[in-house]
Scaffold this motif. Structure first.
Motif, PDB file in Angstrom:
ATOM      1  N   ARG A   9      10.182   5.888   4.995  1.00 30.14           N
ATOM      2  CA  ARG A   9       9.715   7.273   5.036  1.00 30.14           C
ATOM      3  C   ARG A   9      10.826   8.206   4.561  1.00 30.14           C
ATOM      4  NH1 ARG A   9       7.054  10.613  10.104  1.00 30.14           N
ATOM      5  NH2 ARG A   9       6.958  12.649   9.048  1.00 30.14           N
ATOM      6  N   PRO A  10      10.606   8.935   3.469  1.00 33.11           N
ATOM      7  CA  PRO A  10      11.599   9.920   3.020  1.00 33.11           C
ATOM      8  C   PRO A  10      11.684  11.087   4.007  1.00 33.11           C
ATOM      9  CG  PRO A  10      10.071   9.337   1.263  1.00 33.11           C
ATOM     10  CD  PRO A  10       9.487   8.811   2.528  1.00 33.11           C
ATOM     11  N   LEU A  11      12.910  11.593   4.200  1.00 32.83           N
ATOM     12  CA  LEU A  11      13.134  12.745   5.057  1.00 32.83           C
ATOM     13  C   LEU A  11      13.718  13.888   4.231  1.00 32.83           C
ATOM     14  CD1 LEU A  11      14.710  10.871   8.114  1.00 32.83           C
ATOM     15  CD2 LEU A  11      12.314  11.528   7.791  1.00 32.83           C
ATOM     16  N   LYS A  12      14.004  14.979   4.882  1.00 37.41           N
ATOM     17  CA  LYS A  12      14.560  16.132   4.192  1.00 37.41           C
ATOM     18  C   LYS A  12      16.026  15.907   3.848  1.00 37.41           C
ATOM     19  CE  LYS A  12      11.452  19.445   6.444  1.00 37.41           C
ATOM     20  NZ  LYS A  12      11.379  20.669   7.295  1.00 37.41           N
ATOM     21  N   ASN A  13      16.525  16.711   2.924  1.00 37.33           N
ATOM     22  CA  ASN A  13      17.952  16.720   2.575  1.00 37.33           C
ATOM     23  C   ASN A  13      18.447  15.360   2.085  1.00 37.33           C
ATOM     24  OD1 ASN A  13      18.115  19.448   3.413  1.00 37.33           O
ATOM     25  ND2 ASN A  13      18.400  18.763   5.543  1.00 37.33           N
ATOM     26  N   LYS A  14      17.691  14.740   1.209  1.00 36.49           N
ATOM     27  CA  LYS A  14      18.081  13.478   0.576  1.00 36.49           C
ATOM     28  C   LYS A  14      18.365  12.365   1.590  1.00 36.49           C
ATOM     29  CE  LYS A  14      20.157  15.683  -3.485  1.00 36.49           C
ATOM     30  NZ  LYS A  14      21.378  15.778  -4.329  1.00 36.49           N
ATOM     31  N   SER A  15      17.537  12.261   2.589  1.00 32.72           N
ATOM     32  CA  SER A  15      17.689  11.205   3.581  1.00 32.72           C
ATOM     33  C   SER A  15      16.392  10.415   3.685  1.00 32.72           C
ATOM     34  CB  SER A  15      18.064  11.784   4.944  1.00 32.72           C
ATOM     35  OG  SER A  15      17.042  12.641   5.423  1.00 32.72           O
ATOM     36  N   SER A  16      16.469   9.258   4.293  1.00 40.22           N
ATOM     37  CA  SER A  16      15.284   8.413   4.461  1.00 40.22           C
ATOM     38  C   SER A  16      15.435   7.563   5.713  1.00 40.22           C
ATOM     39  CB  SER A  16      15.065   7.515   3.236  1.00 40.22           C
ATOM     40  OG  SER A  16      16.134   6.603   3.092  1.00 40.22           O
TER      41      SER A  16
ATOM     42  N   PRO B 186       0.829  -1.214   0.000  1.00 37.15           N
ATOM     43  CA  PRO B 186       0.000   0.000   0.000  1.00 37.15           C
ATOM     44  C   PRO B 186       0.863   1.264   0.000  1.00 37.15           C
ATOM     45  CG  PRO B 186       0.088  -0.955   2.192  1.00 37.15           C
ATOM     46  CD  PRO B 186       0.795  -1.920   1.289  1.00 37.15           C
ATOM     47  N   GLN B 187       0.449   2.273  -0.774  1.00 36.48           N
ATOM     48  CA  GLN B 187       1.114   3.575  -0.793  1.00 36.48           C
ATOM     49  C   GLN B 187       0.397   4.470   0.214  1.00 36.48           C
ATOM     50  OE1 GLN B 187       3.737   3.925  -2.792  1.00 36.48           O
ATOM     51  NE2 GLN B 187       4.275   6.022  -2.186  1.00 36.48           N
ATOM     52  N   LEU B 188       1.130   4.910   1.252  1.00 35.64           N
ATOM     53  CA  LEU B 188       0.476   5.638   2.334  1.00 35.64           C
ATOM     54  C   LEU B 188       0.111   7.063   1.952  1.00 35.64           C
ATOM     55  CD1 LEU B 188       2.603   4.352   5.349  1.00 35.64           C
ATOM     56  CD2 LEU B 188       0.460   3.458   4.458  1.00 35.64           C
ATOM     57  N   ASP B 189       0.964   7.741   1.166  1.00 33.36           N
ATOM     58  CA  ASP B 189       0.668   9.111   0.756  1.00 33.36           C
ATOM     59  C   ASP B 189       1.517   9.455  -0.461  1.00 33.36           C
ATOM     60  OD1 ASP B 189       3.254   9.655   1.723  1.00 33.36           O
ATOM     61  OD2 ASP B 189       2.489  10.224   3.684  1.00 33.36           O
ATOM     62  N   THR B 190       1.354  10.686  -0.959  1.00 36.92           N
ATOM     63  CA  THR B 190       2.111  11.119  -2.133  1.00 36.92           C
ATOM     64  C   THR B 190       3.515  11.582  -1.780  1.00 36.92           C
ATOM     65  OG1 THR B 190       1.181  13.343  -1.887  1.00 36.92           O
ATOM     66  CG2 THR B 190       0.008  11.797  -3.329  1.00 36.92           C
TER      67      THR B 190
ATOM     68  N   GLY C 225       5.777   9.766  -0.477  1.00 37.70           N
ATOM     69  CA  GLY C 225       6.709   8.662  -0.638  1.00 37.70           C
ATOM     70  C   GLY C 225       6.726   7.662   0.497  1.00 37.70           C
ATOM     71  N   ARG C 226       5.920   7.882   1.529  1.00 31.70           N
ATOM     72  CA  ARG C 226       5.869   6.889   2.608  1.00 31.70           C
ATOM     73  C   ARG C 226       5.222   5.601   2.091  1.00 31.70           C
ATOM     74  NH1 ARG C 226       3.037   8.195   7.760  1.00 31.70           N
ATOM     75  NH2 ARG C 226       1.425   9.007   6.374  1.00 31.70           N
ATOM     76  N   SER C 227       5.797   4.474   2.453  1.00 30.81           N
ATOM     77  CA  SER C 227       5.271   3.196   1.955  1.00 30.81           C
ATOM     78  C   SER C 227       5.451   2.119   3.016  1.00 30.81           C
ATOM     79  CB  SER C 227       5.975   2.785   0.661  1.00 30.81           C
ATOM     80  OG  SER C 227       7.353   2.547   0.900  1.00 30.81           O
ATOM     81  N   ILE C 228       4.660   1.083   2.870  1.00 32.58           N
ATOM     82  CA  ILE C 228       4.736  -0.061   3.761  1.00 32.58           C
ATOM     83  C   ILE C 228       4.633  -1.324   2.919  1.00 32.58           C
ATOM     84  CG2 ILE C 228       2.255  -0.128   4.222  1.00 32.58           C
ATOM     85  CD1 ILE C 228       2.981  -0.906   7.111  1.00 32.58           C
ATOM     86  N   ASN C 229       5.423  -2.318   3.269  1.00 33.40           N
ATOM     87  CA  ASN C 229       5.479  -3.578   2.529  1.00 33.40           C
ATOM     88  C   ASN C 229       5.175  -4.716   3.498  1.00 33.40           C
ATOM     89  OD1 ASN C 229       6.010  -5.749   0.920  1.00 33.40           O
ATOM     90  ND2 ASN C 229       8.084  -5.175   0.378  1.00 33.40           N
ATOM     91  N   ILE C 230       4.154  -5.510   3.199  1.00 35.41           N
ATOM     92  CA  ILE C 230       3.740  -6.613   4.078  1.00 35.41           C
ATOM     93  C   ILE C 230       3.847  -7.918   3.297  1.00 35.41           C
ATOM     94  CG2 ILE C 230       1.882  -7.539   5.502  1.00 35.41           C
ATOM     95  CD1 ILE C 230       0.742  -4.710   5.684  1.00 35.41           C
ATOM     96  N   ASP C 231       4.569  -8.890   3.874  1.00 31.47           N
ATOM     97  CA  ASP C 231       4.744 -10.202   3.244  1.00 31.47           C
ATOM     98  C   ASP C 231       4.368 -11.296   4.228  1.00 31.47           C
ATOM     99  OD1 ASP C 231       6.278  -9.983   0.486  1.00 31.47           O
ATOM    100  OD2 ASP C 231       7.172  -8.494   1.817  1.00 31.47           O
ATOM    101  N   ALA C 232       3.769 -12.355   3.709  1.00 37.42           N
ATOM    102  CA  ALA C 232       3.492 -13.559   4.488  1.00 37.42           C
ATOM    103  C   ALA C 232       3.639 -14.761   3.565  1.00 37.42           C
ATOM    104  CB  ALA C 232       2.089 -13.523   5.096  1.00 37.42           C
ATOM    105  N   ASP C 233       4.315 -15.798   4.043  1.00 39.04           N
ATOM    106  CA  ASP C 233       4.511 -16.977   3.194  1.00 39.04           C
ATOM    107  C   ASP C 233       4.591 -18.239   4.033  1.00 39.04           C
ATOM    108  OD1 ASP C 233       7.484 -17.468   3.856  1.00 39.04           O
ATOM    109  OD2 ASP C 233       7.507 -15.399   3.144  1.00 39.04           O
ATOM    110  N   HIS C 234       4.418 -19.349   3.340  1.00 41.94           N
ATOM    111  CA  HIS C 234       4.477 -20.669   3.979  1.00 41.94           C
ATOM    112  C   HIS C 234       5.112 -21.648   3.006  1.00 41.94           C
ATOM    113  CE1 HIS C 234       3.549 -24.414   5.909  1.00 41.94           C
ATOM    114  NE2 HIS C 234       2.691 -24.764   4.963  1.00 41.94           N
ATOM    115  N   SER C 235       6.038 -22.449   3.506  1.00 45.00           N
ATOM    116  CA  SER C 235       6.685 -23.483   2.697  1.00 45.00           C
ATOM    117  C   SER C 235       6.637 -24.808   3.446  1.00 45.00           C
ATOM    118  CB  SER C 235       8.148 -23.116   2.400  1.00 45.00           C
ATOM    119  OG  SER C 235       8.248 -21.893   1.699  1.00 45.00           O
TER     120      SER C 235
END
Length: 245
Positions: free
Chosen positions: A95-102, A33-37, A39-49
């Motif tokens: 989450r992107p931060l100011k001055n080219k940081s994240s 899901p894209q949280l906002d414009t 650049g904040r983002s979240i990645n969720i994974d679930a798996d089974h083997s």
């Protein structure tokens, strides 16, 4: 199917036959899901083997003296069932931060259950007789929970990344044949620092410092005396701990 015949001199002949029928599958789901414009983002994974195999191993050994006179023979059948179930989930946040940081952070949890059922037979007169002293049934589990944070900063020619990961490991082992059990619970920290400086168009200076871990394979933790041939055995150690570098 593998057939091996080994000659160790005029007095001993070893024959080993190995058959296996493995089965495995992996399934998973991923959400991005894209949280906002901004650049904040979240990645969720679930798996089974799941991994299963049912190896059969036959070992036949004939022993003779130097004059080729028969002394003894052994005829062994090892019937095995190995099952490995792996469950994993993770969540990564950026989450992107100011001055080219994240800023990055995440959680990860995995659970592994390993079942080894080994039945040892001595074959005599066309009959397979169970040998309980050399058979075993073990159930092992491993639960790893981790959390991490990373900070990335980019300057004109320098890129810096610093992070820390905390990892808790809980392992349990139960040998139902002997009644022995193993329990471990420990916490480890893994810091990392990466520096990348562009000196000019053709040269870059890179510095990487960090602490890493390498875990033993699951079969190396099973304390079963598994014959590879009639004269060669492998024995796991349930007390093994991960090595770090």
């Amino acid at each position: 199917m593998i057939l091996r015949v080994v000659l160790l001199g005029p007095w001993e002949v070893i024959t080993s036959l190995f058959k296996d029928n493995p089965f495995n599958y992996t399934t998973g789901i991923q959400l991005l899901p894209q949280l906002d414009t901004a650049g904040r983002s979240i990645n969720i994974d679930a798996d089974h083997s799941e991994y299963r195999n049912f190896p059969l191993q036959y070992n036949f050994n004939t022993l003779e003296d130097f004059n080729n006179n028969f002394l003894s023979e052994t005829d062994v059948l090892l019937r095995q069932h190995r099952q490995l179930d792996i469950y994993g989930t993770k969540v990564d946040y950026t989450r992107p931060l100011k001055n080219k940081s994240s800023f990055e952070a995440g959680l990860k949890s995995s659970y592994v259950k390993v079942i080894n059922d080994n039945i040892y037979y001595n074959q005599t007169g066309g009959q397979s007789i169970t040998d309980p002293s050399q058979s075993d049934y073990t159930v092992n589990s491993e639960n790893i929970n981790a959390v991490y944070v990373n900070l990335n900063q980019t300057y004109s020619k320098l890129t810096l990344q610093a992070g820390l990961r905390a990892e808790q490991t809980v392992t349990k082992g139960n040998d139902q044949q002997s009644g022995r059990s193993i329990n471990q619970n420990y916490l480890q920290l893994f810091p990392t620092v990466f520096l990348n400086e562009k000196l000019n168009e053709k040269n870059t200076l890179v510095l990487r410092l960090g602490r890493r871990t390498e875990r033993p394979d699951y079969h190396e933790l099973v304390p079963f005396r598994r014959p590879q041939t009639a004269m060669l055995f492998f024995l796991g150690n349930p007390h093994l701990r991960p090595q770090t570098s």
